[in-house]
Design a protein around this motif. Structure first.
Motif, short mmCIF file in Angstrom:
data_model
loop_
_atom_site.label_atom_id
_atom_site.label_comp_id
_atom_site.label_asym_id
_atom_site.label_seq_id
_atom_site.Cartn_x
_atom_site.Cartn_y
_atom_site.Cartn_z
N ALA A 188 36.37 35.74 44.61
CA ALA A 188 36.78 36.54 43.22
C ALA A 188 38.22 36.97 43.32
CB ALA A 188 35.76 37.93 43.42
N ILE A 189 38.89 37.59 44.28
CA ILE A 189 40.53 37.73 44.29
C ILE A 189 41.03 36.57 44.07
CG2 ILE A 189 42.11 38.54 45.77
CD1 ILE A 189 40.40 40.49 47.20
N ALA A 190 40.60 35.43 44.47
CA ALA A 190 41.45 34.16 44.55
C ALA A 190 41.52 33.71 43.01
CB ALA A 190 40.99 32.86 45.31
N SER A 191 40.30 33.70 42.50
CA SER A 191 40.04 33.52 40.88
C SER A 191 41.05 34.21 40.08
CB SER A 191 38.72 33.42 40.51
OG SER A 191 38.14 34.92 40.30
N VAL A 192 41.12 35.64 40.34
CA VAL A 192 41.73 36.66 39.58
C VAL A 192 42.97 36.38 39.70
CG1 VAL A 192 42.44 39.01 39.30
CG2 VAL A 192 39.87 38.28 39.69
N ALA A 193 43.55 36.04 41.08
CA ALA A 193 45.13 35.91 41.39
C ALA A 193 45.50 34.41 40.51
CB ALA A 193 45.32 35.69 42.65
#
Length: 222
Positions: free
Chosen positions: A133-138
């Motif tokens: 989730a964090i990777a997709s947002v970043a």
């Protein structure tokens, strides 16, 4: 026996999908309610007469402009979905759109346009896991900033070449491009270091945020 086990696994996957969808809906609802309340408060403070006057001046174009904005937000959400791993099915688009709009609302209200990103990651982690989730947002935020930098730089070039602008306006516009490019470089560095690990680590030094950010530290390093 093999068939029964396969059916059992399929039922568990479907049940998990429904639970994740319900979690997304609940999170989106919790964020939407304050947003609606804020909208009502703004209309109340501004006065319905002023709002009605502006709507009357726009006329029926209001619905066309609203549809255009909604289509743009759907396109942004589809772009965000494209960098998710695993990629959610297309039927999850309404839920993803709710999360995206919730993050946008916070970005508009808070300075820096980054307040909504942790909210998006938090609302999405039930489906993808914290690190994904964090990777997709970043990655999406990085691509968004890259497109904004290109758009602003192109607009500034056209304005400087084809229009006679005051010196103060030219320097202000140039400064905005420099700041935007600087943020883009900073975010590129953060991605290379491990997504938002440096930022999460810094914010975790504050006691009031440490417990809330604890669950994101491992995901930010991946």
């Amino acid at each position: 026996i093999h068939v029964d086990r396969t059916e059992h696994l399929c039922l568990e996957d479907e049940r998990g999908d429904h639970q994740r969808a319900d979690a997304l809906g609940d999170d989106a609802l919790r964020v939407s309610v304050p947003g609606i309340a804020l909208g009502v408060a703004l209309v109340w403070k501004t006065g319905w007469a002023a709002v009605e006057s502006n709507l009357a001046s726009i006329g029926w174009w209001f619905f066309g402009l609203t549809a255009l904005y909604v289509l743009a937000e759907i396109a942004f959400t589809l772009g965000w979905r494209a960098v998710m791993d695993p990629r959610p099915p297309l039927k999850s688009l309404p839920g993803l759109l709710k999360i995206y709009l919730a993050g946008n609302s916070l970005n508009y209200l808070a300075p820096g346009s980054v307040a909504g990103e942790p909210v998006r990651a938090s609302m999405l982690r039930e489906r993808l896991g914290t690190s994904s989730a964090i990777a997709s947002v970043a990655i999406f935020k990085h691509a968004h900033m890259l497109s904004q930098a290109f758009f602003v730089a192109s607009g500034l070039f056209i304005a400087v070449v084809y229009f006679d602008l005051p010196t103060a306006v030219r320097w202000t516009a140039l400064a905005s491009v420099v700041v935007l490019v600087g943020l883009l470089v900073l975010m590129t560095w953060a991605l290379q270091k491990g997504t938002f690990a440096p930022i999460v680590s810094f914010l975790s030094r504050f006691k009031i945020l440490a417990r809330r950010l604890e669950r994101y530290q491992k995901g930010a390093l991946q």
